[in-house]
Write a protein that holds these residues in place. Sequence first.
Motif, PDB file in Angstrom:
ATOM      1  N   UNK A 289       6.893  15.131 123.979  1.00 51.27           N
ATOM      2  CA  UNK A 289       5.947  14.200 123.362  1.00 51.27           C
ATOM      3  C   UNK A 289       5.423  14.776 122.047  1.00 51.27           C
ATOM      4  N   UNK A 290       5.196  16.080 122.021  1.00 49.15           N
ATOM      5  CA  UNK A 290       4.724  16.722 120.792  1.00 49.15           C
ATOM      6  C   UNK A 290       5.768  16.573 119.683  1.00 49.15           C
ATOM      7  N   UNK A 291       7.018  16.873 119.992  1.00 47.08           N
ATOM      8  CA  UNK A 291       8.074  16.796 118.977  1.00 47.08           C
ATOM      9  C   UNK A 291       8.230  15.369 118.467  1.00 47.08           C
ATOM     10  N   UNK A 310      -2.767  17.221 122.479  1.00 44.02           N
ATOM     11  CA  UNK A 310      -3.128  18.590 122.852  1.00 44.02           C
ATOM     12  C   UNK A 310      -4.300  18.615 123.839  1.00 44.02           C
ATOM     13  N   UNK A 311      -5.211  17.665 123.715  1.00 42.03           N
ATOM     14  CA  UNK A 311      -6.301  17.588 124.705  1.00 42.03           C
ATOM     15  C   UNK A 311      -5.709  17.399 126.103  1.00 42.03           C
ATOM     16  N   UNK A 312      -4.728  16.507 126.214  1.00 41.43           N
ATOM     17  CA  UNK A 312      -4.070  16.254 127.497  1.00 41.43           C
ATOM     18  C   UNK A 312      -3.211  17.458 127.913  1.00 41.43           C
ATOM     19  N   UNK A 322       4.890  28.624 127.991  1.00 38.85           N
ATOM     20  CA  UNK A 322       5.487  29.012 126.703  1.00 38.85           C
ATOM     21  C   UNK A 322       5.601  27.812 125.778  1.00 38.85           C
ATOM     22  N   UNK A 323       5.845  26.622 126.347  1.00 43.03           N
ATOM     23  CA  UNK A 323       5.913  25.415 125.526  1.00 43.03           C
ATOM     24  C   UNK A 323       4.570  25.167 124.845  1.00 43.03           C
ATOM     25  N   UNK A 324       3.487  25.235 125.631  1.00 39.71           N
ATOM     26  CA  UNK A 324       2.160  24.988 125.073  1.00 39.71           C
ATOM     27  C   UNK A 324       1.845  25.985 123.967  1.00 39.71           C
ATOM     28  N   UNK A 347     -10.204  24.009 121.425  1.00 40.19           N
ATOM     29  CA  UNK A 347      -9.889  23.543 122.778  1.00 40.19           C
ATOM     30  C   UNK A 347      -9.117  24.598 123.556  1.00 40.19           C
ATOM     31  N   UNK A 348      -8.139  25.185 122.893  1.00 42.83           N
ATOM     32  CA  UNK A 348      -7.281  26.174 123.551  1.00 42.83           C
ATOM     33  C   UNK A 348      -8.077  27.429 123.907  1.00 42.83           C
TER      34      UNK A 348
END
Length: 504
Positions: A289-291, A310-312, A322-324, A347-348
């Motif tokens: 979804x990010x890409x 990113x919130x989700x 590792x993806x995150x 957030x992170x």
Amino acid sequence: MKLLILKSTILFFSFLLVSGHLFCQNKFNSQGARMSKISGHIKSEKRIDSIMFYWDANEDIADWHNWVITVPVKEGYFSVSCILKHVAQFAVGYNLNNVFYLEPGDSLHIEIVENKEWDQLTFSGRGAFKCRVQQAADEINTNMIKSENKAKFVCSGLDDYLITSNYYKDLQRVRLAYLESKKDSISEDVYPLVQASILCPLEHYRLSKLDDFVRKYKQFGLTEKDLLAIYDSTVNKSFINKIAYNKNLAYSLSYLSYVHVTAIPNKVKWEMRKSGASVSSLDFTYHNEYLLSKNSYSGMFRERILTRLFRKYIKYVDLSSSFLKSDIEDYLSETGFKSYKEFVKGLYQKSNSFSKGNLAPNFSLVDNFGKKVTLDDFKGKVVLIDFWFTGCHPCAQLVPTLRQIQQHFNDNPNVVIINVSIDKEKEQWLNSLAKGKYSTGLGVCLYTEGKGNRHQIINDYGVQGYPRLVIIDKSARIVRASPPDSRPLGNGQDEIELINRLLK
């Protein structure tokens, strides 16, 4: 509303909402920037001292929860003003099902007839025509037969899905035709936003029905090939594709929500189906979804989609993914939109510091009796904290479940249930406690002393949305920091069982 001008130069205009003053800070040049105003009158049998507005007038604010403001009401009248250089979106009473648009120079007047949802609105004044057109389009229905299954998201078979799909497509068609008949009277900046407000909710309902159909398609004797053909014929030809993407759609909550919640996840899911790939993990899905989001959009719309993702992403996956990590590093390495990058980074960092097994941060807040309360007061007890605010409809949906949990542990001195409100007005908070609509009003009742969601406890506890439940064990360690859903289903049995285990 008394407006205090704090600063006025060619490049900066600011208004402050403190003790009834609106704060709306924007950076812009003098070209195209004009004063815009919303005034209104509330017809109600009871005294109303303030009204909430969802007010997106500052493109530098990355967290849409901070777009909520409280406007004072005096003898039934209110007024809010801001200098705008672009389209702004607003909703009265935080009813996000009725989001309207304000343009630079507009001077809207709204007559509000009080009811449960604050949705009986009558518009007049400069800029009112587009609001009235949107209302009229939303009220158009068709003579098509709805599915016999009245639950929108539950599907009983292929015929049920097709009837529902055609019903929503027909609604889209006739509402879009009505809007197009008014096109010459609506500015090019606002037209696609009104289109989105009319079409996106209907598409969301239709695709929600499709999701349930997909989960059960084998029960209906269909194959994967059948499923892909149904998707192509009912979704890819949607009227929603008529919405021409432009930068102003960044100011459409309807379109942002549709893209983030429905379009992007569906696109990823169906592309994986077509390729024959299986979803191996939630973080891999969010990575895709990010890409897709990153490569499909641009400008502030892209930033707003990615911050929502990113919130989700951060809320629902293991923070060691590792993806995150790689996706956040990739996003933060980009230039521009500094406030959005800082929001995601924050957030992170908050989620990493406030995670399962860590000690819960102490706090000091005032309860409804004026007494200071700290977390240290409850050493050796299991603590459940509910974060909420007046006007939060999901918070109201949680209340029946919280009542069940509180009733179960009512006579147990080793269980403490705390509710923390971010209401800015003390009187509003106390009134809500008495009514028990958005919180049970039981247990230990605290509020953030007029600081709203800018209080340190909101930062320390990593609260990203409302309602928010946190469970802390007898040693003051976090047991549940990011539940899959902040609104437990059923009667809260999962929470009751968890708390019972912690008591042993």
